[in-house]
Design an enzyme around this catalytic site. Structure first.
Site, mmCIF file in Angstrom:
data_model
loop_
_atom_site.group_PDB
_atom_site.id
_atom_site.type_symbol
_atom_site.label_atom_id
_atom_site.label_comp_id
_atom_site.label_asym_id
_atom_site.label_seq_id
_atom_site.Cartn_x
_atom_site.Cartn_y
_atom_site.Cartn_z
ATOM 1 C CG ASP A 31 -1.828 7.536 0.886
ATOM 2 O OD1 ASP A 31 -0.831 8.113 0.432
ATOM 3 O OD2 ASP A 31 -2.974 7.668 0.403
ATOM 4 C CG ASP A 46 -1.688 1.234 1.436
ATOM 5 O OD1 ASP A 46 -2.303 1.701 0.463
ATOM 6 O OD2 ASP A 46 -1.681 1.776 2.567
#
Length: 237
Positions: free
Chosen positions: A13, A11
């Site tokens: 963020d 991922d």
């Protein structure tokens, strides 16, 4: 017999990055973008992706240029050991690396290019974005789907399945933090690992799940990620 091969999926963020790209971008243009982002908490009329589209338009309305946007995003921090962890993966020829993110293509490409990491990631799946002729940043949904676990714009589980069906991997490592990372975590097998960040929703969800097959490893910062990679992807030299 084919050589063992691994897949590492990040991922973006608060996983690869220390902070959240949308929140960081919202600091531009005074309070205009922030006000729209805060309205998301009070109404369900727009998805988060569409809310960010409105915020980008408001920021553009305050005179923020493409160059200012890009310079601002380049100031986002990657933990030095997270960069080292990426360099470790980059040095190996038996690991594929992808990104699955609810950010957008402009932010991710800008930051990865700034840190010299873009070539590491074979695929980056995220919301398409572009600066249009007048300099405003426009964002679109990644795709449509019917998964009840994921936000309307992106089912990460669907793309993880696509990654693993297109090539045989002996193990998959998924690095995430938020609720949107739960669906892909459920697609993993008992030979795989979920690196779930402490203090965020993913760790709470996988800790309580009775459907998860993968091993869960909590982490706090880039030092933990580097330590894990050094153990499981040791230097062959």
């Amino acid at each position: 017999m084919a050589a063992a091969r691994s897949l590492v999926v990040f991922d973006f963020d608060r996983s690869l990055l220390e902070d959240d790209t949308d929140r960081w971008a919202g600091r531009l243009g005074g309070d205009a973008g922030q006000a729209i982002m805060e309205s998301y908490k009070r109404t369900s009329d727009l998805s988060w992706t569409d809310t960010m589209g409105a915020a980008f338009a408001a920021i553009h309305g305050q005179g923020v240029t493409r160059e200012q946007f890009e310079s601002h995003m380049q100031q986002m921090v990657l933990h030095e050991d997270m960069v080292a962890a990426c360099r470790l993966l980059e040095s190996r020829n038996d690991v594929d690396c992808h990104i699955l993110s609810d950010s957008n293509s402009v932010f991710i490409d800008t930051i990865l290019e700034h840190y010299g990491l873009r070539k590491l990631f074979k695929r980056v799946v995220t919301n398409p974005a572009r600066f249009v002729e007048d300099g405003c940043l426009k964002i679109e949904h990644c795709h449509s789907h019917s998964c009840a676990l994921c936000p309307a714009n992106l089912c990460k589980g669907r793309y993880l399945d696509e990654f693993t069906s297109s090539r045989a991997y002996d193990r998959v490592v998924y690095v995430g933090d938020g609720g949107g990372d739960y669906c892909p975590s459920l697609r993993l097998s008992s030979s795989d690992t979920v690196l779930a960040r402490r203090g965020y929703r993913l760790l709470a969800k996988v800790s309580q799940s009775t459907e998860l097959n993968a091993t869960v490893v909590p982490w706090s910062n880039g030092t933990d990620i580097l330590r894990f990679f050094k153990k499981h992807f040791p230097d062959d030299s």
